[in-house]
Design a protein around this motif. Structure first.
Motif, PDB file in Angstrom:
ATOM      1  N   TYR A   9      88.566  37.829  74.816  1.00 20.29           N
ATOM      2  CA  TYR A   9      89.437  38.072  73.673  1.00 20.29           C
ATOM      3  C   TYR A   9      90.583  37.074  73.705  1.00 20.29           C
ATOM      4  N   ILE A  10      90.941  36.554  72.524  1.00 24.06           N
ATOM      5  CA  ILE A  10      92.031  35.591  72.443  1.00 24.06           C
ATOM      6  C   ILE A  10      93.009  35.992  71.335  1.00 24.06           C
ATOM      7  N   HIS A  11      94.252  35.663  71.584  1.00 18.08           N
ATOM      8  CA  HIS A  11      95.336  35.874  70.621  1.00 18.08           C
ATOM      9  C   HIS A  11      95.813  34.485  70.214  1.00 18.08           C
ATOM     10  N   ILE A  12      95.636  34.160  68.952  1.00 21.30           N
ATOM     11  CA  ILE A  12      95.977  32.846  68.410  1.00 21.30           C
ATOM     12  C   ILE A  12      97.241  32.987  67.571  1.00 21.30           C
ATOM     13  N   ILE A  13      98.141  32.031  67.725  1.00 20.65           N
ATOM     14  CA  ILE A  13      99.383  32.039  66.950  1.00 20.65           C
ATOM     15  C   ILE A  13      99.659  30.625  66.455  1.00 20.65           C
ATOM     16  N   PHE A  14      99.953  30.490  65.172  1.00 22.93           N
ATOM     17  CA  PHE A  14     100.429  29.210  64.652  1.00 22.93           C
ATOM     18  C   PHE A  14     101.248  29.463  63.398  1.00 22.93           C
ATOM     19  N   SER A  15     102.078  28.482  63.068  1.00 21.71           N
ATOM     20  CA  SER A  15     103.005  28.666  61.944  1.00 21.71           C
ATOM     21  C   SER A  15     102.707  27.666  60.833  1.00 21.71           C
ATOM     22  N   THR A  16     103.371  27.894  59.726  1.00 18.39           N
ATOM     23  CA  THR A  16     103.349  26.921  58.650  1.00 18.39           C
ATOM     24  C   THR A  16     104.149  25.697  59.100  1.00 18.39           C
ATOM     25  N   LYS A  17     103.872  24.581  58.515  1.00 15.48           N
ATOM     26  CA  LYS A  17     104.608  23.361  58.863  1.00 15.48           C
ATOM     27  C   LYS A  17     106.092  23.567  58.563  1.00 15.48           C
ATOM     28  N   GLN A  28      99.476  37.159  51.410  1.00 15.02           N
ATOM     29  CA  GLN A  28      99.205  37.642  52.771  1.00 15.02           C
ATOM     30  C   GLN A  28      97.859  38.334  52.943  1.00 15.02           C
ATOM     31  N   PRO A  29      97.557  39.402  52.171  1.00 13.31           N
ATOM     32  CA  PRO A  29      96.282  40.086  52.429  1.00 13.31           C
ATOM     33  C   PRO A  29      95.075  39.191  52.185  1.00 13.31           C
ATOM     34  N   LEU A  30      95.151  38.349  51.173  1.00 12.42           N
ATOM     35  CA  LEU A  30      94.044  37.430  50.895  1.00 12.42           C
ATOM     36  C   LEU A  30      93.875  36.417  52.022  1.00 12.42           C
ATOM     37  N   LEU A  31      95.000  35.856  52.480  1.00 16.65           N
ATOM     38  CA  LEU A  31      94.958  34.872  53.561  1.00 16.65           C
ATOM     39  C   LEU A  31      94.438  35.495  54.847  1.00 16.65           C
ATOM     40  N   PHE A  32      94.936  36.677  55.191  1.00 14.13           N
ATOM     41  CA  PHE A  32      94.504  37.319  56.429  1.00 14.13           C
ATOM     42  C   PHE A  32      93.010  37.624  56.390  1.00 14.13           C
ATOM     43  N   ASP A  33      92.524  38.086  55.241  1.00 12.20           N
ATOM     44  CA  ASP A  33      91.080  38.318  55.095  1.00 12.20           C
ATOM     45  C   ASP A  33      90.301  37.015  55.202  1.00 12.20           C
ATOM     46  N   TYR A  34      90.826  35.966  54.595  1.00 13.45           N
ATOM     47  CA  TYR A  34      90.146  34.674  54.625  1.00 13.45           C
ATOM     48  C   TYR A  34      90.086  34.123  56.056  1.00 13.45           C
ATOM     49  N   LEU A  35      91.194  34.216  56.779  1.00 20.72           N
ATOM     50  CA  LEU A  35      91.212  33.767  58.177  1.00 20.72           C
ATOM     51  C   LEU A  35      90.197  34.545  59.007  1.00 20.72           C
ATOM     52  N   GLY A  36      90.149  35.856  58.805  1.00 24.59           N
ATOM     53  CA  GLY A  36      89.163  36.675  59.515  1.00 24.59           C
ATOM     54  C   GLY A  36      87.741  36.278  59.168  1.00 24.59           C
ATOM     55  N   CYS A  39      86.801  33.095  61.016  1.00 25.42           N
ATOM     56  CA  CYS A  39      86.502  33.416  62.422  1.00 25.42           C
ATOM     57  C   CYS A  39      85.126  34.063  62.550  1.00 25.42           C
ATOM     58  N   LYS A  40      84.857  35.025  61.693  1.00 26.77           N
ATOM     59  CA  LYS A  40      83.564  35.719  61.737  1.00 26.77           C
ATOM     60  C   LYS A  40      82.417  34.743  61.525  1.00 26.77           C
ATOM     61  N   GLY A  41      82.582  33.841  60.575  1.00 29.02           N
ATOM     62  CA  GLY A  41      81.547  32.843  60.311  1.00 29.02           C
ATOM     63  C   GLY A  41      81.289  31.916  61.488  1.00 29.02           C
ATOM     64  N   LEU A  42      82.279  31.787  62.363  1.00 31.66           N
ATOM     65  CA  LEU A  42      82.146  30.962  63.566  1.00 31.66           C
ATOM     66  C   LEU A  42      81.797  31.813  64.790  1.00 31.66           C
ATOM     67  N   GLU A  43      81.404  33.062  64.530  1.00 33.73           N
ATOM     68  CA  GLU A  43      81.030  34.029  65.565  1.00 33.73           C
ATOM     69  C   GLU A  43      82.177  34.348  66.524  1.00 33.73           C
ATOM     70  N   CYS A  44      83.402  34.245  66.032  1.00 36.63           N
ATOM     71  CA  CYS A  44      84.597  34.658  66.766  1.00 36.63           C
ATOM     72  C   CYS A  44      85.122  35.888  66.033  1.00 36.63           C
ATOM     73  N   TYR A  45      84.558  37.018  66.363  1.00 37.11           N
ATOM     74  CA  TYR A  45      84.729  38.223  65.569  1.00 37.11           C
ATOM     75  C   TYR A  45      86.173  38.729  65.603  1.00 37.11           C
ATOM     76  N   PRO A  46      86.807  38.818  64.412  1.00 38.32           N
ATOM     77  CA  PRO A  46      88.208  39.223  64.349  1.00 38.32           C
ATOM     78  C   PRO A  46      88.395  40.704  64.661  1.00 38.32           C
ATOM     79  N   VAL A  47      89.423  40.984  65.429  1.00 39.00           N
ATOM     80  CA  VAL A  47      89.839  42.356  65.708  1.00 39.00           C
ATOM     81  C   VAL A  47      91.019  42.696  64.800  1.00 39.00           C
ATOM     82  N   LEU A  59      93.717  37.938  66.453  1.00 36.85           N
ATOM     83  CA  LEU A  59      93.123  38.478  67.668  1.00 36.85           C
ATOM     84  C   LEU A  59      91.632  38.546  67.420  1.00 36.85           C
ATOM     85  N   CYS A  60      90.875  37.839  68.229  1.00 31.61           N
ATOM     86  CA  CYS A  60      89.428  37.830  68.017  1.00 31.61           C
ATOM     87  C   CYS A  60      88.679  37.749  69.337  1.00 31.61           C
ATOM     88  N   LEU A  61      87.416  38.054  69.269  1.00 31.26           N
ATOM     89  CA  LEU A  61      86.503  37.906  70.389  1.00 31.26           C
ATOM     90  C   LEU A  61      85.939  36.492  70.296  1.00 31.26           C
TER      91      LEU A  61
END
Length: 150
Positions: A9-17, A28-36, A39-47, A59-61
């Motif tokens: 499991y990994i916790h990733i953090i990054f900011s806007t420029k 926010q909700p659209l972006l968070f869903d899109y980011l998840g 990750c899912k498409g890359l088999e890094c399943y979002p928690v 936070l993803c596997l």
């Protein structure tokens, strides 16, 4: 051993420029869903995916099929391109160049997910830079302040 097994499991953090407050409540909700979804498409399943006005937490596997660097490159590239299609006010959207990525023990998954869900309240008391410094300190990460921010 005939199988290759992994559960990281990994916790990733990054900011806007320049920590520009572009992740407003509208996107926010659209972006968070899109980011998840990336990750899912890359088999890094979002928690849990969340964040606040100027940064995100994921936070993803982590899949054993992709490197950390490639995961972050794809997440940031695809999401930056996507958000720019969501209206004129996002046309100048960019992520910072760097990122933080930290391991999370399975027994702390629920705690970390709750921390990510509570970002709005958390940031009423603490700015992103201070939060990030605390996380770096908790992981005993050596860093040079002049290279952390862009």
């Amino acid at each position: 051993m005939p199988q290759s097994l992994s559960k990281v499991y990994i916790h990733i953090i990054f900011s806007t420029k320049h920590r520009r407050k572009l992740i407003d409540e509208e996107i926010q909700p659209l972006l968070f869903d899109y980011l998840g979804g990336i990750c899912k498409g890359l088999e890094c399943y979002p928690v849990q995916v969340g964040g606040y006005l100027d940064h995100v937490h994921i936070l993803c596997l982590h899949s054993r099929k992709i490197t950390q660097m490639n995961l972050l490159e794809e997440v940031k590239k695809r999401s930056s391109k996507w958000i720019k299609t969501k209206g004129e006010k996002y046309s100048g959207f960019y992520w910072q160049n760097g990122y933080g990525i930290f391991s999370v023990t399975p027994r702390n998954i629920d705690k970390t997910a709750a921390y990510i869900r509570n970002q709005k309240n958390h940031h009423k008391k603490i700015a992103f830079k201070e939060e990030y410094r605390k996380i770096l300190k908790s992981y005993d990460v050596d860093y040079d302040e002049k290279y952390v921010w862009d």
